[in-house]
Design an enzyme around this catalytic site. Structure first.
Site, PDB file in Angstrom:
ATOM      1  N   THR A   1       0.941  -1.338  -0.108  1.00 17.09           N
ATOM      2  CA  THR A   1      -0.123   0.077   0.059  1.00 17.09           C
ATOM      3  C   THR A   1       0.834   1.368  -0.047  1.00 17.09           C
ATOM      4  OG1 THR A   1      -2.005  -1.111   0.943  1.00 17.09           O
ATOM      5  CG2 THR A   1      -1.798   1.267   1.385  1.00 17.09           C
TER       6      THR A   1
HETATM    7  N1  LIG Z   1      -1.313  -1.796   3.998  1.00 15.93           N
HETATM    8  C1  LIG Z   1      -0.913  -2.792   3.118  1.00 15.93           C
HETATM    9  O1  LIG Z   1       0.443  -2.671   2.752  1.00 15.93           O
HETATM   10  C2  LIG Z   1      -1.997  -3.783   2.954  1.00 15.93           C
HETATM   11  C3  LIG Z   1      -1.853  -4.368   1.676  1.00 15.93           C
HETATM   12  N2  LIG Z   1      -2.996  -5.470   1.626  1.00 15.93           N
HETATM   13  C4  LIG Z   1      -0.514  -5.072   1.351  1.00 15.93           C
HETATM   14  O2  LIG Z   1      -0.274  -5.868   2.417  1.00 15.93           O
HETATM   15  O3  LIG Z   1       0.121  -4.818   0.396  1.00 15.93           O
END
Ligand SMILES: NC(=O)C[C@H](N)C(=O)O
Length: 164
Positions: free
Chosen positions: A11
């Site tokens: 993210t």
């Molecule tokens: N905040 C994040 O990075 C969550 C995302 N689903 C990931 O693990 O890439």
């Protein structure tokens, strides 16, 4: 100081694609470049590999990340990683790498949406590596940098908390 950054997506890097109408993990370093341009005393080597939401990562991806760490010319490494499976990748890496200083980091909200959290998490990783620390695998999130096995994502509140 010389640091290798291994950017694996997550993210931290996500950007909104107005055509598809969704957030995507790009395979560039735009988010990182914005932060590193203010680091005047550090020589960065940036490797962009995997580029996935970490929920989609496989053990093949984890081996690719591990190989990049082993091949890295620098002993100080920051790994940008998705928060959902950073625990799995850091444990995977620990089995094979013992002689480097590695700090994982990431963000709960994309840098493209909120620059503060991503910049803060990255800056903590950088500051930690500039100190005299032992070889190990650490995680920099939400105000602390500790052994990666001790800081866990509490998915019910969306925060990383130290596990005693
Ligand atoms: N905040 C994040 O990075 C969550 C995302 N689903 C990931 O693990 O890439």
């Amino acid at each position: 100081m010389n640091i290798t950054i291994i950017n694996t997506g997550g993210t931290f890097n996500k950007r909104y694609n107005p055509i598809k109408g969704q957030l995507e993990v790009p395979s560039d370093n735009i988010a990182l470049d914005k932060i590193t341009q203010s680091c005047h005393n550090v020589e960065f080597e940036i490797k962009n590999i995997v580029s996935k939401d970490s929920l989609d990562m496989t053990d093949i991806d984890r081996q690719t990340i591990t190989d990049a760490v082993i091949e890295s010319k620098n002993e100080k490494i920051i790994i940008i990683h998705g928060t959902d499976t950073v625990d799995l990748t850091s444990a995977f890496l620990k089995e094979q790498v013992k002689n480097k200083k590695i700090v994982f980091t990431g963000a709960m909200v994309p840098m493209s949406i909120d620059e503060v959290e991503a910049t803060m998490n990255f800056s903590m990783a950088l500051g930690f590596l500039s100190a005299d620390i032992k070889d190990g695998i650490y995680l920099a999130m939400h105000g602390v940098v500790v052994d990666a096995s001790k800081l866990k994502k509490d998915k019910s509140i969306g925060k990383f908390l130290i596990q005693e």
